[in-house]
Design an enzyme around this catalytic site. Structure first.
Site, PDB file in Angstrom:
ATOM      1  N   PHE A 158       0.833  -1.220   0.000  1.00 15.97           N
ATOM      2  CA  PHE A 158       0.000   0.000   0.000  1.00 15.97           C
ATOM      3  C   PHE A 158       0.861   1.261   0.000  1.00 15.97           C
ATOM      4  O   PHE A 158       0.482   2.272   0.617  1.00 15.97           O
ATOM      5  CB  PHE A 158      -0.936   0.036   1.235  1.00 15.97           C
ATOM      6  CG  PHE A 158      -1.776  -1.185   1.451  1.00 15.97           C
ATOM      7  CD1 PHE A 158      -2.326  -1.864   0.370  1.00 15.97           C
ATOM      8  CD2 PHE A 158      -2.045  -1.651   2.727  1.00 15.97           C
ATOM      9  CE1 PHE A 158      -3.121  -2.991   0.573  1.00 15.97           C
ATOM     10  CE2 PHE A 158      -2.840  -2.771   2.944  1.00 15.97           C
ATOM     11  CZ  PHE A 158      -3.372  -3.447   1.866  1.00 15.97           C
ATOM     12  N   GLU A 243       1.829  13.970  10.287  1.00 16.67           N
ATOM     13  CA  GLU A 243       1.110  13.231   9.235  1.00 16.67           C
ATOM     14  C   GLU A 243      -0.390  13.195   9.525  1.00 16.67           C
ATOM     15  O   GLU A 243      -1.216  13.349   8.626  1.00 16.67           O
ATOM     16  CB  GLU A 243       1.682  11.815   9.173  1.00 16.67           C
ATOM     17  CG  GLU A 243       1.120  10.960   8.067  1.00 16.67           C
ATOM     18  CD  GLU A 243       1.694   9.546   8.124  1.00 16.67           C
ATOM     19  OE1 GLU A 243       2.870   9.379   8.547  1.00 16.67           O
ATOM     20  OE2 GLU A 243       0.973   8.611   7.758  1.00 16.67           O
TER      21      GLU A 243
HETATM   22  C1  LIG Z   1      -4.296   3.989  -0.713  1.00 15.83           C
HETATM   23  C2  LIG Z   1      -3.390   3.701   0.469  1.00 15.83           C
HETATM   24  C3  LIG Z   1      -2.198   4.393   0.584  1.00 15.83           C
HETATM   25  C4  LIG Z   1      -1.318   4.100   1.629  1.00 15.83           C
HETATM   26  N1  LIG Z   1      -0.089   4.705   1.682  1.00 15.83           N
HETATM   27  C5  LIG Z   1       0.839   4.232   2.562  1.00 15.83           C
HETATM   28  C6  LIG Z   1       2.193   4.690   2.494  1.00 15.83           C
HETATM   29  O1  LIG Z   1       2.555   5.542   1.683  1.00 15.83           O
HETATM   30  N2  LIG Z   1       3.095   4.142   3.349  1.00 15.83           N
HETATM   31  C7  LIG Z   1       2.754   3.186   4.264  1.00 15.83           C
HETATM   32  O2  LIG Z   1       3.635   2.722   4.996  1.00 15.83           O
HETATM   33  N3  LIG Z   1       1.478   2.749   4.366  1.00 15.83           N
HETATM   34  C8  LIG Z   1       0.523   3.236   3.525  1.00 15.83           C
HETATM   35  N4  LIG Z   1      -0.770   2.783   3.594  1.00 15.83           N
HETATM   36  C9  LIG Z   1      -1.091   1.757   4.567  1.00 15.83           C
HETATM   37  C10 LIG Z   1      -2.010   2.189   5.708  1.00 15.83           C
HETATM   38  O3  LIG Z   1      -1.338   3.050   6.585  1.00 15.83           O
HETATM   39  C11 LIG Z   1      -2.517   0.897   6.373  1.00 15.83           C
HETATM   40  O4  LIG Z   1      -3.418   0.310   5.469  1.00 15.83           O
HETATM   41  C12 LIG Z   1      -3.146   1.129   7.713  1.00 15.83           C
HETATM   42  O5  LIG Z   1      -2.189   1.543   8.647  1.00 15.83           O
HETATM   43  C13 LIG Z   1      -3.840  -0.132   8.243  1.00 15.83           C
HETATM   44  O6  LIG Z   1      -3.011  -1.255   8.158  1.00 15.83           O
HETATM   45  P1  LIG Z   1      -3.580  -2.583   7.461  1.00 15.83           P
HETATM   46  O7  LIG Z   1      -4.159  -2.219   6.159  1.00 15.83           O
HETATM   47  O8  LIG Z   1      -2.509  -3.613   7.467  1.00 15.83           O
HETATM   48  O9  LIG Z   1      -4.787  -3.065   8.386  1.00 15.83           O
HETATM   49  P2  LIG Z   1      -4.685  -4.015   9.668  1.00 15.83           P
HETATM   50  O10 LIG Z   1      -3.627  -3.544  10.562  1.00 15.83           O
HETATM   51  O11 LIG Z   1      -4.634  -5.429   9.217  1.00 15.83           O
HETATM   52  O12 LIG Z   1      -6.108  -3.743  10.339  1.00 15.83           O
HETATM   53  C14 LIG Z   1      -7.310  -4.297   9.816  1.00 15.83           C
HETATM   54  C15 LIG Z   1      -8.481  -3.761  10.656  1.00 15.83           C
HETATM   55  O13 LIG Z   1      -8.290  -4.165  12.027  1.00 15.83           O
HETATM   56  C16 LIG Z   1      -8.313  -3.004  12.867  1.00 15.83           C
HETATM   57  N5  LIG Z   1      -7.368  -3.180  13.966  1.00 15.83           N
HETATM   58  C17 LIG Z   1      -6.053  -3.551  13.909  1.00 15.83           C
HETATM   59  N6  LIG Z   1      -5.513  -3.552  15.137  1.00 15.83           N
HETATM   60  C18 LIG Z   1      -6.483  -3.143  15.996  1.00 15.83           C
HETATM   61  C19 LIG Z   1      -6.568  -2.935  17.414  1.00 15.83           C
HETATM   62  N7  LIG Z   1      -5.502  -3.076  18.198  1.00 15.83           N
HETATM   63  N8  LIG Z   1      -7.755  -2.535  17.947  1.00 15.83           N
HETATM   64  C20 LIG Z   1      -8.842  -2.347  17.151  1.00 15.83           C
HETATM   65  N9  LIG Z   1      -8.833  -2.523  15.810  1.00 15.83           N
HETATM   66  C21 LIG Z   1      -7.679  -2.918  15.252  1.00 15.83           C
HETATM   67  C22 LIG Z   1      -7.897  -1.849  11.968  1.00 15.83           C
HETATM   68  O14 LIG Z   1      -8.340  -0.622  12.481  1.00 15.83           O
HETATM   69  C23 LIG Z   1      -8.572  -2.241  10.665  1.00 15.83           C
HETATM   70  O15 LIG Z   1      -9.905  -1.827  10.690  1.00 15.83           O
HETATM   71  C24 LIG Z   1      -1.679   3.120   2.603  1.00 15.83           C
HETATM   72  C25 LIG Z   1      -2.922   2.473   2.505  1.00 15.83           C
HETATM   73  C26 LIG Z   1      -3.758   2.729   1.450  1.00 15.83           C
HETATM   74  C27 LIG Z   1      -5.051   1.962   1.346  1.00 15.83           C
END
Ligand SMILES: Cc1cc2nc3c(=O)[nH]c(=O)nc-3n(C[C@H](O)[C@H](O)[C@H](O)COP(=O)(O)OP(=O)(O)OC[C@H]3O[C@@H](n4cnc5c(N)ncnc54)[C@H](O)[C@@H]3O)c2cc1C
Length: 388
Positions: A158, A243
């Site tokens: 991502f 950020e």
């Molecule tokens: C278009 C786009 C651009 C992005 N750009 C960047 C970038 O430039 N650099 C970068 O490093 N990242 C980037 N990201 C990544 C983004 O920061 C992550 O998607 C985000 O931090 C969530 O991580 P994950 O998708 O792995 O979800 P997960 O961590 O797998 O979480 C899945 C769900 O579980 C919930 N969850 C997880 N842990 C907990 C908890 N302890 N308590 C309650 N709920 C919880 C989350 O809130 C979410 O709803 C981007 C994402 C997108 C979609």
């Protein structure tokens, strides 16, 4: 103009940046949205105009201006309605360049910060991994020191600007037995052997490229370590405050744009012999939305002022992103409703706005994670301290 925060100079900057966007960007935005990529020439134009260096040090070509120039930059970018274009620009400056500026030594800054400011080099920040983004300390990408090099293995996903950037700011584990204390940050050139990127398809942010990135025995000089080994986690957390404020400001600005558009629309659209803005149900809806936008905007400005004064605003920035992104989704959804069937059409702005806005509650710390941080601070009285 809110004179509590903005001067005549700020206002002049807003007007000239707005003119620039309408002349140099707006004519191309639909093409970039369709192609899923932004032409390189605009990066150079932003660089020539100094827009990438608004808050960077002058010795590397920056303008060292106060944070309210950044606020204007972010707000005006949202108001041309391409969340993807805006993201490509602000991710370069406020994700990648922040680390280069704050943790890079003079040699790194000459090599990466100066060309980032003038638009010659585009950066991306690689933290999230396929195995999890919220649990930053659980990352699996490794950096093993061998002589005067590090060898990087693992994957990221991502990543905004992940395909077309020239360098990558990458978080990796230098100590796999440790969680927070085992993370370090590295500069990796795009053309280093072993780096590969795959473009991802997504709901919105169409103009920006988002990538999955693999590191297969990538060898980099040890001097590409940013700051100190093992300090990556506090560096990341420190910059999350800025950020998250950036994402809060983006949210209030796109909600404001949607609302202005919808108010104009309902003043012109007729039904039952009068314009839509004469129906009380719609007037009250607009009043609610205007109040919510204004509350978030004022809150975000006040936090920006505190950041300008040097305060550590991690709790408030988390609150800003949590509430502003939720408000923006809700306002944009309701504005789409005000346009009726036209709200659902691509030739009107609401469809793209709605798609683009949805990322606000996910990227850069999900709303659930923000609630965790805020709860720790207000219930457990936990204090976060800046790393740099
Ligand atoms: C278009 C786009 C651009 C992005 N750009 C960047 C970038 O430039 N650099 C970068 O490093 N990242 C980037 N990201 C990544 C983004 O920061 C992550 O998607 C985000 O931090 C969530 O991580 P994950 O998708 O792995 O979800 P997960 O961590 O797998 O979480 C899945 C769900 O579980 C919930 N969850 C997880 N842990 C907990 C908890 N302890 N308590 C309650 N709920 C919880 C989350 O809130 C979410 O709803 C981007 C994402 C997108 C979609």
């Amino acid at each position: 103009m809110n004179s509590m925060y903005f001067t005549e100079e700020h206002q002049a900057f807003r007007e000239s940046f707005r003119d620039f966007l309408h002349k140099e960007v707006v004519p191309y935005v639909d093409t970039w949205e369709k192609n899923g990529t932004i032409d390189r020439f605009i990066w150079n134009k932003f660089g020539e105009m100094g827009y990438f260096g608004l808050n960077s040090p002058e010795e590397y070509g920056g303008l060292n201006l106060d944070i309210f120039y950044t606020i204007i930059f972010l707000e005006e970018l949202q108001k041309i309605n391409s969340g993807g274009f805006a993201a490509a620009m602000w991710a370069h400056v406020y994700l990648a360049m922040t680390h280069v500026d704050k943790e890079g030594d003079d040699s790194i800054k000459k090599q990466y910060l100066a060309p980032s400011i003038n638009g010659d080099k585009i950066g991306c920040l690689c933290i999230t991994e396929p195995f999890g983004g919220s649990d930053v300390a659980g990352m699996r990408t490794t950096a093993v020191k061998k002589g005067n090099t590090y060898v990087i293995n693992g994957s990221k996903t991502f990543i905004t600007n992940g395909v077309y950037s020239d360098y990558l700011v990458v978080a990796a584990k230098t100590d796999t037995t440790s969680r927070n204390k085992g993370i370090s940050i590295f500069m990796i050139d795009r053309d280093t052997i072993g780096v590969s990127a795959t473009k991802l398809d997504k709901l919105g942010w169409k103009a920006s490229d988002t990538a999955e990135i693999a590191f297969d025995n990538v060898i980099i000089p040890a001097s590409n370590l940013l700051g100190e080994e093992g300090k990556g986690f506090p560096y990341i957390m420190s910059h999350f405050a800025l950020e998250r404020l950036v994402m809060g400001v983006n949210a209030h600005a796109r909600a404001e744009y949607a609302l202005e558009y919808a108010i104009n629309y309902i003043s012109e659209r007729q039904a039952f012999g009068k314009s839509l803005d004469k129906f009380q149900a719609l007037r009250h809806k607009v009043a609610d939305m205007a109040s919510e936008v204004e509350m978030c905007k004022e809150f975000n400005y006040s936090i920006a002022k505190r950041l300008k004064e040097g305060q550590y605003i991690v709790k408030e920035a988390s609150m800003s992103k949590l509430l502003s992104t939720k408000m923006a989704d809700s306002v944009i959804n309701d504005c789409l409703q005000l346009l009726g069937g036209y709200g659902y059409m691509e030739e009107y702005p609401m469809a793209r706005l709605l798609r683009d806005s949805r990322l606000g509650q996910i990227g850069g710390g999900t709303s659930e994670i923000l609630r965790e941080i805020i709860a720790k601070m207000v219930i457990d009285k936990k204090e976060y301290k800046p790393a740099t």
